[in-house]
Design a protein around this motif. Structure first.
Motif, PDB file in Angstrom:
ATOM      1  N   LEU A 216       0.831  -1.199   0.000  1.00 55.07           N
ATOM      2  CA  LEU A 216       0.000   0.000   0.000  1.00 55.07           C
ATOM      3  C   LEU A 216       0.872   1.258   0.000  1.00 55.07           C
ATOM      4  O   LEU A 216       1.955   1.270   0.593  1.00 55.07           O
ATOM      5  N   PRO A 217       0.416   2.336  -0.642  1.00 58.21           N
ATOM      6  CA  PRO A 217       1.180   3.583  -0.656  1.00 58.21           C
ATOM      7  C   PRO A 217       1.358   4.150   0.758  1.00 58.21           C
ATOM      8  O   PRO A 217       0.545   3.897   1.647  1.00 58.21           O
ATOM      9  N   THR A 218       2.396   4.938   0.929  1.00 58.74           N
ATOM     10  CA  THR A 218       2.697   5.511   2.242  1.00 58.74           C
ATOM     11  C   THR A 218       1.550   6.340   2.784  1.00 58.74           C
ATOM     12  O   THR A 218       1.231   6.273   3.978  1.00 58.74           O
ATOM     13  N   ALA A 219       0.890   7.134   1.934  1.00 61.50           N
ATOM     14  CA  ALA A 219      -0.221   7.982   2.384  1.00 61.50           C
ATOM     15  C   ALA A 219      -1.362   7.147   2.945  1.00 61.50           C
ATOM     16  O   ALA A 219      -2.011   7.516   3.933  1.00 61.50           O
ATOM     17  N   VAL A 220      -1.615   6.000   2.322  1.00 64.48           N
ATOM     18  CA  VAL A 220      -2.691   5.111   2.788  1.00 64.48           C
ATOM     19  C   VAL A 220      -2.306   4.449   4.104  1.00 64.48           C
ATOM     20  O   VAL A 220      -3.108   4.385   5.048  1.00 64.48           O
ATOM     21  N   VAL A 221      -1.076   3.963   4.193  1.00 69.78           N
ATOM     22  CA  VAL A 221      -0.612   3.318   5.424  1.00 69.78           C
ATOM     23  C   VAL A 221      -0.651   4.302   6.585  1.00 69.78           C
ATOM     24  O   VAL A 221      -1.091   3.967   7.704  1.00 69.78           O
ATOM     25  N   SER A 222      -0.225   5.540   6.349  1.00 69.15           N
ATOM     26  CA  SER A 222      -0.218   6.558   7.398  1.00 69.15           C
ATOM     27  C   SER A 222      -1.632   6.893   7.848  1.00 69.15           C
ATOM     28  O   SER A 222      -1.895   7.098   9.040  1.00 69.15           O
ATOM     29  N   THR A 223      -2.565   6.955   6.913  1.00 66.72           N
ATOM     30  CA  THR A 223      -3.953   7.249   7.257  1.00 66.72           C
ATOM     31  C   THR A 223      -4.559   6.135   8.093  1.00 66.72           C
ATOM     32  O   THR A 223      -5.288   6.398   9.060  1.00 66.72           O
ATOM     33  N   LEU A 224      -4.268   4.891   7.733  1.00 63.41           N
ATOM     34  CA  LEU A 224      -4.758   3.766   8.530  1.00 63.41           C
ATOM     35  C   LEU A 224      -4.205   3.840   9.953  1.00 63.41           C
ATOM     36  O   LEU A 224      -4.938   3.664  10.928  1.00 63.41           O
ATOM     37  N   ALA A 225      -2.911   4.099  10.068  1.00 59.15           N
ATOM     38  CA  ALA A 225      -2.283   4.164  11.390  1.00 59.15           C
ATOM     39  C   ALA A 225      -2.884   5.293  12.218  1.00 59.15           C
ATOM     40  O   ALA A 225      -3.103   5.139  13.435  1.00 59.15           O
ATOM     41  N   ALA A 226      -3.170   6.422  11.582  1.00 60.85           N
ATOM     42  CA  ALA A 226      -3.763   7.550  12.302  1.00 60.85           C
ATOM     43  C   ALA A 226      -5.148   7.227  12.827  1.00 60.85           C
ATOM     44  O   ALA A 226      -5.619   7.835  13.789  1.00 60.85           O
ATOM     45  N   ASN A 227      -5.805   6.256  12.204  1.00 59.02           N
ATOM     46  CA  ASN A 227      -7.124   5.827  12.644  1.00 59.02           C
ATOM     47  C   ASN A 227      -7.066   4.559  13.491  1.00 59.02           C
ATOM     48  O   ASN A 227      -8.090   3.909  13.712  1.00 59.02           O
ATOM     49  N   GLY A 228      -5.862   4.203  13.939  1.00 58.05           N
ATOM     50  CA  GLY A 228      -5.702   3.061  14.829  1.00 58.05           C
ATOM     51  C   GLY A 228      -5.744   1.714  14.153  1.00 58.05           C
ATOM     52  O   GLY A 228      -5.953   0.691  14.808  1.00 58.05           O
ATOM     53  N   ILE A 229      -5.541   1.689  12.836  1.00 58.12           N
ATOM     54  CA  ILE A 229      -5.579   0.424  12.087  1.00 58.12           C
ATOM     55  C   ILE A 229      -4.164   0.114  11.637  1.00 58.12           C
ATOM     56  O   ILE A 229      -3.631   0.763  10.727  1.00 58.12           O
ATOM     57  N   GLU A 230      -3.555  -0.867  12.251  1.00 52.39           N
ATOM     58  CA  GLU A 230      -2.144  -1.159  11.961  1.00 52.39           C
ATOM     59  C   GLU A 230      -1.902  -2.572  11.472  1.00 52.39           C
ATOM     60  O   GLU A 230      -0.853  -2.843  10.888  1.00 52.39           O
ATOM     61  N   GLN A 231      -2.857  -3.475  11.697  1.00 55.12           N
ATOM     62  CA  GLN A 231      -2.659  -4.869  11.308  1.00 55.12           C
ATOM     63  C   GLN A 231      -3.805  -5.317  10.402  1.00 55.12           C
ATOM     64  O   GLN A 231      -4.979  -5.137  10.741  1.00 55.12           O
ATOM     65  N   PRO A 232      -3.517  -5.878   9.249  1.00 50.91           N
ATOM     66  CA  PRO A 232      -4.598  -6.310   8.355  1.00 50.91           C
ATOM     67  C   PRO A 232      -5.358  -7.507   8.899  1.00 50.91           C
ATOM     68  O   PRO A 232      -4.797  -8.359   9.587  1.00 50.91           O
ATOM     69  N   PHE A 233      -6.653  -7.555   8.600  1.00 42.55           N
ATOM     70  CA  PHE A 233      -7.458  -8.733   8.892  1.00 42.55           C
ATOM     71  C   PHE A 233      -7.086  -9.818   7.879  1.00 42.55           C
ATOM     72  O   PHE A 233      -6.544  -9.533   6.811  1.00 42.55           O
ATOM     73  N   PRO A 234      -7.394 -11.080   8.180  1.00 46.13           N
ATOM     74  CA  PRO A 234      -7.023 -12.169   7.254  1.00 46.13           C
ATOM     75  C   PRO A 234      -7.510 -11.975   5.827  1.00 46.13           C
ATOM     76  O   PRO A 234      -6.763 -12.228   4.885  1.00 46.13           O
ATOM     77  N   ILE A 235      -8.753 -11.507   5.645  1.00 48.32           N
ATOM     78  CA  ILE A 235      -9.249 -11.364   4.269  1.00 48.32           C
ATOM     79  C   ILE A 235      -8.506 -10.250   3.544  1.00 48.32           C
ATOM     80  O   ILE A 235      -8.314 -10.302   2.321  1.00 48.32           O
ATOM     81  N   GLN A 236      -8.057  -9.235   4.271  1.00 45.00           N
ATOM     82  CA  GLN A 236      -7.282  -8.162   3.650  1.00 45.00           C
ATOM     83  C   GLN A 236      -5.894  -8.658   3.255  1.00 45.00           C
ATOM     84  O   GLN A 236      -5.422  -8.393   2.142  1.00 45.00           O
ATOM     85  N   ALA A 237      -5.252  -9.388   4.152  1.00 41.28           N
ATOM     86  CA  ALA A 237      -3.926  -9.928   3.839  1.00 41.28           C
ATOM     87  C   ALA A 237      -3.988 -10.914   2.685  1.00 41.28           C
ATOM     88  O   ALA A 237      -3.059 -10.997   1.865  1.00 41.28           O
ATOM     89  N   ALA A 238      -5.089 -11.650   2.583  1.00 40.71           N
ATOM     90  CA  ALA A 238      -5.220 -12.655   1.523  1.00 40.71           C
ATOM     91  C   ALA A 238      -5.477 -12.031   0.160  1.00 40.71           C
ATOM     92  O   ALA A 238      -4.929 -12.475  -0.855  1.00 40.71           O
ATOM     93  N   THR A 239      -6.301 -10.977   0.113  1.00 39.95           N
ATOM     94  CA  THR A 239      -6.731 -10.445  -1.185  1.00 39.95           C
ATOM     95  C   THR A 239      -5.859  -9.311  -1.717  1.00 39.95           C
ATOM     96  O   THR A 239      -5.790  -9.112  -2.936  1.00 39.95           O
ATOM     97  N   LEU A 240      -5.200  -8.550  -0.856  1.00 44.69           N
ATOM     98  CA  LEU A 240      -4.490  -7.349  -1.313  1.00 44.69           C
ATOM     99  C   LEU A 240      -3.422  -7.603  -2.375  1.00 44.69           C
ATOM    100  O   LEU A 240      -3.334  -6.834  -3.343  1.00 44.69           O
ATOM    101  N   PRO A 241      -2.597  -8.640  -2.264  1.00 44.98           N
ATOM    102  CA  PRO A 241      -1.601  -8.848  -3.328  1.00 44.98           C
ATOM    103  C   PRO A 241      -2.226  -8.977  -4.707  1.00 44.98           C
ATOM    104  O   PRO A 241      -1.702  -8.420  -5.694  1.00 44.98           O
TER     105      PRO A 241
END
Length: 480
Positions: free
Chosen positions: A9-34
């Protein structure tokens, strides 16, 4: 488990997730994102609460941000279709910080609110349309929306759209999107209705299934209370007055309204959610339940999907659902994102056989308690804590009915041919609390472009040529 940055994921997206307290992907996210980030068509199956929304929003935002295609008036670059207005609004709420971080614009499109603010946003140019099928078809037919530039199409809760009869409208919309575009379909189940869409519109999809259809039941405690019909409301009141949030499911809109009034009259602050409410009332009531002004929401199956309210302790089936899939979807309002939850089904003598078949097909073995009267120690076991009553609650009289629909305006009922009745005011209670405060800013208000009453859509130039069957299907599509 890889991190979001490691998944690409781009840095801007990762930073936005972290700012909203989301730091670890759920299994379905880790499975589908690639696969989704690589542009592959994706078929994702995961239960409600498993993280499907971010599983499609993250690659959608990332790919659009990296695309060189321009933002053009009336020609969005991405399309998300969902079955209910509440789900559309909540997808938009989840998208908002991601879109802001990547300079993307979105619009939500559904019936029950004025069409002109949606048209104005489309004319100014948006990147992403999040829509219920019916109202979007209006905008396409009236040439306010052109889907020929769509790069990514997403179907959320595809099985629910199939169950509600949305497939004809969905197909007509998908037929207007480029065949070479990326398509992602996410669903809690992959049954025959969904399979039709997969075969027709997805090209060599990668399938990811992170849990079974029955998996949500493992995190829940299930009870069936065999009660006398006369004691049903008393038992429901006892459970609803327990600490925490409770969602009560009724079979019909009339039943939901009646139970809401009875709970309020007994001092339990409750709001209703069903298709006979105006969009403003639905948004206001959901906001009251979300912020704690009302501790109980009484809903029809309209709320069985897509209502993401944290910390729902208890789900009560005041009326047992007709089939087991509905039981699982309703029950999925609790025990979300790894939390525990309790599910209670109230059963009277005439429902014993139906409930037995229902629980067997749902793959659960509930604790069954039969008792006479209105009290039993099991009630405190199911819902521990002191019962709280706010005193007598008066329900404001409903506002006058809306004027007759004008041509091109969608109905908002849950069933075909049922209209969105006049606005209902929520209950007002003692201690100065309002079960449905005015001006609630719940998720449903996000990105609608206007919160007024429904206005007439621009009539379609092709409306007179549509067959009766198409018009009926189109009206049903904004059930929400």
């Amino acid at each position: 488990m890889p991190t979001f940055a490691e998944l690409g994921l781009p840095t801007a997206v990762v930073s936005t997730l972290a700012a909203n307290g989301i730091e670890q992907p759920f299994p379905i996210q880790a499975a589908t994102l690639p696969d989704s980030l690589a542009g592959r068509d994706v078929l994702g199956r995961g239960r409600t609460g498993s993280g499907k929304t971010y599983a499609f929003l993250l690659p959608l935002v990332s790919r659009l941000a990296q695309s060189n295609s321009p933002r053009l008036p009336g020609r969005p670059r991405a399309l998300i279709l969902a079955p209910t207005r509440e789900l559309v609004a909540q997808i938009d709420a989840a998208l908002a910080p991601l879109a802001a971080a990547t300079d993307l614009r979105s619009v939500v499109i559904f019936g029950g609110v004025g069409a002109q603010p949606q048209i104005d946003k489309l004319r100014r140019g948006v990147d992403i349309v999040i829509a219920c099928p019916g109202r979007l078809e209006d905008h396409v037919s009236s040439r306010h929306a052109d889907l020929s530039a769509i790069e990514i199409t997403i179907l959320d809760e595809a099985d629910h759209m199939a169950d509600l009869g949305f497939l004809p409208g969905v197909k007509r919309l998908l037929d207007r999107t480029p065949k070479k575009g990326q398509r992602m379909l996410f669903s809690a189940t992959l049954d025959n209705g969904v399979d039709v869409l997969v075969k027709r519109y997805l090209h060599d999809p990668v399938t990811h299934s992170v849990d079974s259809a029955q998996s949500p039941v493992s995190a829940m405690v299930h009870h069936v209370l065999h009660v006398d019909n006369a004691a049903r409301v008393d038992v429901l009141t006892d459970l609803a007055a327990s600490p925490g949030r409770t969602i009560v499911f009724a079979r019909t809109k009339h039943g939901a309204k009646g139970l809401t009034r009875k709970l309020n009259s007994r001092g339990v602050p409750a709001v209703e959610l069903h298709g006979n409410l105006s969009q403003n009332a639905r948004t206001r009531n959901l906001a009251a339940f979300s912020d704690g002004s009302a501790t109980v929401m009484v809903a029809t199956d309209i709320a069985a999907r897509g209502i993401h309210v944290d910390d729902v302790n208890l789900v009560v089936h005041a009326d047992p659902p007709v089939e087991h899939k509905a039981y699982l979807h309703r029950s999925g309002r609790t025990a979300r994102a790894g939390a525990d939850g309790t599910v209670v089904t109230l059963m009277i003598d005439s429902q014993v056989s139906d409930v037995r078949d229902l629980t067997r097909k749902a793959g659960i073995k509930p604790t069954i308690t039969k008792f006479r009267g209105t009290t039993h120690p099991v009630l405190l076991e199911i819902a521990p804590g002191e019962r709280t009553f706010s005193g007598p609650i008066e329900i404001e009289a409903p506002e006058p009915q809306r004027p007759p629909r004008q041509r091109g305006e969608r109905q908002s009922g849950e069933r075909q041919g049922q209209g969105g009745g006049g606005r209902r005011r929520g209950a007002r209670g003692g201690a100065g609390r309002s079960a449905a405060p005015r001006g609630g800013s719940g998720h449903g208000a996000t990105g609608t472009g206007g919160s007024g009453r429904s206005g007439a859509s621009t009539p379609s130039p092709h409306a007179g040529n549509r067959s009766g069957q198409r018009r009926r299907a189109s009206r049903a599509a904004d059930r929400g």
